[in-house]
Design an enzyme around this catalytic site. Sequence first.
Site, PDB file in Angstrom:
ATOM      1  N   LYS A   1       0.833  -1.212   0.000  1.00  0.00           N
ATOM      2  CA  LYS A   1       0.000   0.000   0.000  1.00  0.00           C
ATOM      3  C   LYS A   1       0.869   1.263   0.000  1.00  0.00           C
ATOM      4  O   LYS A   1       0.507   2.256  -0.619  1.00  0.00           O
ATOM      5  CB  LYS A   1      -0.968  -0.018   1.183  1.00  0.00           C
TER       6      LYS A   1
ATOM      7  N   LYS B   1      -4.954  -9.523  -5.897  1.00  0.00           N
ATOM      8  CA  LYS B   1      -6.028  -9.881  -4.979  1.00  0.00           C
ATOM      9  C   LYS B   1      -7.240  -9.007  -5.280  1.00  0.00           C
ATOM     10  O   LYS B   1      -7.082  -7.815  -5.563  1.00  0.00           O
ATOM     11  CB  LYS B   1      -5.523  -9.599  -3.546  1.00  0.00           C
TER      12      LYS B   1
ATOM     13  N   LYS C   1     -10.981  -3.737  -2.703  1.00  0.00           N
ATOM     14  CA  LYS C   1     -11.818  -2.542  -2.897  1.00  0.00           C
ATOM     15  C   LYS C   1     -11.008  -1.415  -3.513  1.00  0.00           C
ATOM     16  O   LYS C   1     -11.455  -0.741  -4.422  1.00  0.00           O
ATOM     17  CB  LYS C   1     -12.389  -2.070  -1.559  1.00  0.00           C
TER      18      LYS C   1
HETATM   19  N1  AQP Z   1      -9.490 -11.092  -2.418  1.00  0.00           N
HETATM   20  C1  AQP Z   1      -9.700 -11.616  -1.219  1.00  0.00           C
HETATM   21  N2  AQP Z   1      -9.744 -12.965  -1.076  1.00  0.00           N
HETATM   22  C2  AQP Z   1      -9.977 -13.529   0.153  1.00  0.00           C
HETATM   23  N3  AQP Z   1     -10.180 -12.783   1.283  1.00  0.00           N
HETATM   24  C3  AQP Z   1     -10.147 -11.438   1.163  1.00  0.00           C
HETATM   25  N4  AQP Z   1     -10.303 -10.447   2.065  1.00  0.00           N
HETATM   26  C4  AQP Z   1     -10.170  -9.245   1.437  1.00  0.00           C
HETATM   27  N5  AQP Z   1      -9.944  -9.439   0.134  1.00  0.00           N
HETATM   28  C5  AQP Z   1      -9.907 -10.782  -0.080  1.00  0.00           C
HETATM   29  C6  AQP Z   1     -10.586 -10.639   3.479  1.00  0.00           C
HETATM   30  O1  AQP Z   1     -11.735  -9.854   3.768  1.00  0.00           O
HETATM   31  C7  AQP Z   1     -11.632  -9.398   5.109  1.00  0.00           C
HETATM   32  C8  AQP Z   1     -11.923  -7.940   5.184  1.00  0.00           C
HETATM   33  O2  AQP Z   1     -10.933  -7.236   4.486  1.00  0.00           O
HETATM   34  P1  AQP Z   1     -10.710  -5.703   4.734  1.00  0.00           P
HETATM   35  O3  AQP Z   1     -11.707  -4.905   4.037  1.00  0.00           O
HETATM   36  O4  AQP Z   1     -10.627  -5.405   6.170  1.00  0.00           O
HETATM   37  O5  AQP Z   1      -9.259  -5.439   4.234  1.00  0.00           O
HETATM   38  P2  AQP Z   1      -8.542  -5.868   2.938  1.00  0.00           P
HETATM   39  O6  AQP Z   1      -8.015  -7.255   3.037  1.00  0.00           O
HETATM   40  O7  AQP Z   1      -7.487  -4.819   2.711  1.00  0.00           O
HETATM   41  O8  AQP Z   1      -9.702  -5.816   1.853  1.00  0.00           O
HETATM   42  P3  AQP Z   1      -9.688  -5.018   0.542  1.00  0.00           P
HETATM   43  O9  AQP Z   1     -10.919  -5.275  -0.221  1.00  0.00           O
HETATM   44  O10 AQP Z   1      -8.404  -5.298  -0.172  1.00  0.00           O
HETATM   45  O11 AQP Z   1      -9.763  -3.512   1.062  1.00  0.00           O
HETATM   46  P4  AQP Z   1      -8.840  -2.281   0.731  1.00  0.00           P
HETATM   47  O12 AQP Z   1      -8.678  -2.261  -0.758  1.00  0.00           O
HETATM   48  O13 AQP Z   1      -9.584  -1.086   1.234  1.00  0.00           O
HETATM   49  O14 AQP Z   1      -7.556  -2.498   1.428  1.00  0.00           O
HETATM   50  C9  AQP Z   1     -10.231  -9.751   5.597  1.00  0.00           C
HETATM   51  O15 AQP Z   1     -10.301 -10.905   6.419  1.00  0.00           O
HETATM   52  C10 AQP Z   1      -9.485 -10.071   4.342  1.00  0.00           C
HETATM   53  O16 AQP Z   1      -8.467 -11.032   4.565  1.00  0.00           O
END
Ligand code: AQP
Length: 334
Positions: free
Chosen positions: A111, A191, A194
Site C-alpha cells: 500500500k 487480490k 476494494k
Molecule cells: N481477495 C480476497 N480474497 C480472500 N479474502 C479477502 N479479504 C479481502 N480481500 C480478499 C478478506 O476480507 C476481510 C476484510 O478485508 P478488509 O476490508 O478489512 O481489508 P482488505 O483485506 O485490505 O480488503 P480489501 O478489499 O483489499 O480492502 P482495501 O482495498 O480497502 O484495502 C479480511 O479478512 C481479508 O483477509
Amino acid sequence: MIRVFSGIQPSGELHIGNYLGAVKHWVGLQDEYECFFCIVDYHAITQDYDVDALESHTFDMAVSLLAAGLDPGKCVLFVQSHVLEHTELAWVFTTVTPLGELERMTQFKEKAQRQESVLAGLLNYPVLQAADVLLYKANRVPVGEDQVQHVELIREIARKWNTRYGQDFFPEPHAQVGRARRILGLDGQSKMSKSLGNTIGILEELDGIWELLRPAVTDPARVTRKDPGTPEMCNLYALHQQFSPAYTVEEVANKCRTAGWGCLDCKRVLADNMAVALAPIRERAAELRARPERVQEVLESGAERARSVARETMREVRERMGLLSAPQATPSET
Ligand code: AQP
C-alpha cells in the site's frame, strides 16, 4: 470459552473476495462461538478516502453484513469508532511494537508503494488491529490469506505486552483461513480488493455482474476462440468453483480444455449462476435498506455490548501498567 473477532473496512462495497474469504466463514462461526464482528472505520482512513462517502459506506457495510447472514441475536456487530477503547489500546501497543516489524509487513509495503507520501497511520495499521482483537481477548481471527501475517504480529504484540505487564493476560490468537483464501480480482492477477477497483460487489444484479465479467481476464493461452485452455490457469474457473454446481464446474473444465466454449460462453454461465447465488443476499439488503432505523439499532446495541467488554479490559490494562485511575474520565463514559 472460545471468542472470535474479525473486522472489515468500510472502504467501499462488500465484494465477493471479502465475502468468500471472510464473511461467509463468519456466518458459520456465529453458531458455535462468541463472536465480535467490527466495521473498522479507523482502519479505512489510513488510505486516501472520500470523507463525504465514509458514513454511507459504513452504513452500507452494516447492511451488507446483515444481508450476508450475520445475525445480531448470535453475534456482536458494531462500528470500531463507537468503542473508543480500540484507539486507546492501540496507543498502548505502539509502546511495545518494534518499528522494524511494522516496516516488514507485506500489506504496508504494497500500500505504501501506491501512496505519494506514506503516513504513520498506514504503518500502525496492524497495531490498531492488535488492539481490535485483544481488547476482546479473542482466540480466533477468521481472515483471508492477506491478513495472516498481521495475526502473527498480533501474537507477538500480545507476547511482548504480557512479558512486561502480566503473564497470560492477553491470549495469543490464531488466524483461521478458509478454503477461499485469496480470491483474485477481475484483472486475474492481483487480490480482489476494494481499493484496486477489480471487484464484483455482492449486491450486483445480473446485468452489472455481466458488465464486470465480460472484460475479465481469463487463461492467457486462449488468444482466439479455437484455442484450448487450461481451467486451472483461469480465474473465472476458480469463481465457477465457488458459484456453480459441481456438474457445471465439470462441464466448464471440459469445454475449456476442448475449446467447446469460448470464454464469453463460460462467462455468461458464471454470471447467471453468480446472480442466482447472490439473489437472497440482495433481497435481504433491500429489506434492510427500507428499515434504516433497524440497522442503527443493531449497531447501537452492538457497540454497547462491545463497550462492556472493552472497558473491563482497559481497566485492567491501565491498572497493570501503573496508570493512575480516573474512572470519571475514561473515554466511553464522557
Ligand atoms: N481477495 C480476497 N480474497 C480472500 N479474502 C479477502 N479479504 C479481502 N480481500 C480478499 C478478506 O476480507 C476481510 C476484510 O478485508 P478488509 O476490508 O478489512 O481489508 P482488505 O483485506 O485490505 O480488503 P480489501 O478489499 O483489499 O480492502 P482495501 O482495498 O480497502 O484495502 C479480511 O479478512 C481479508 O483477509
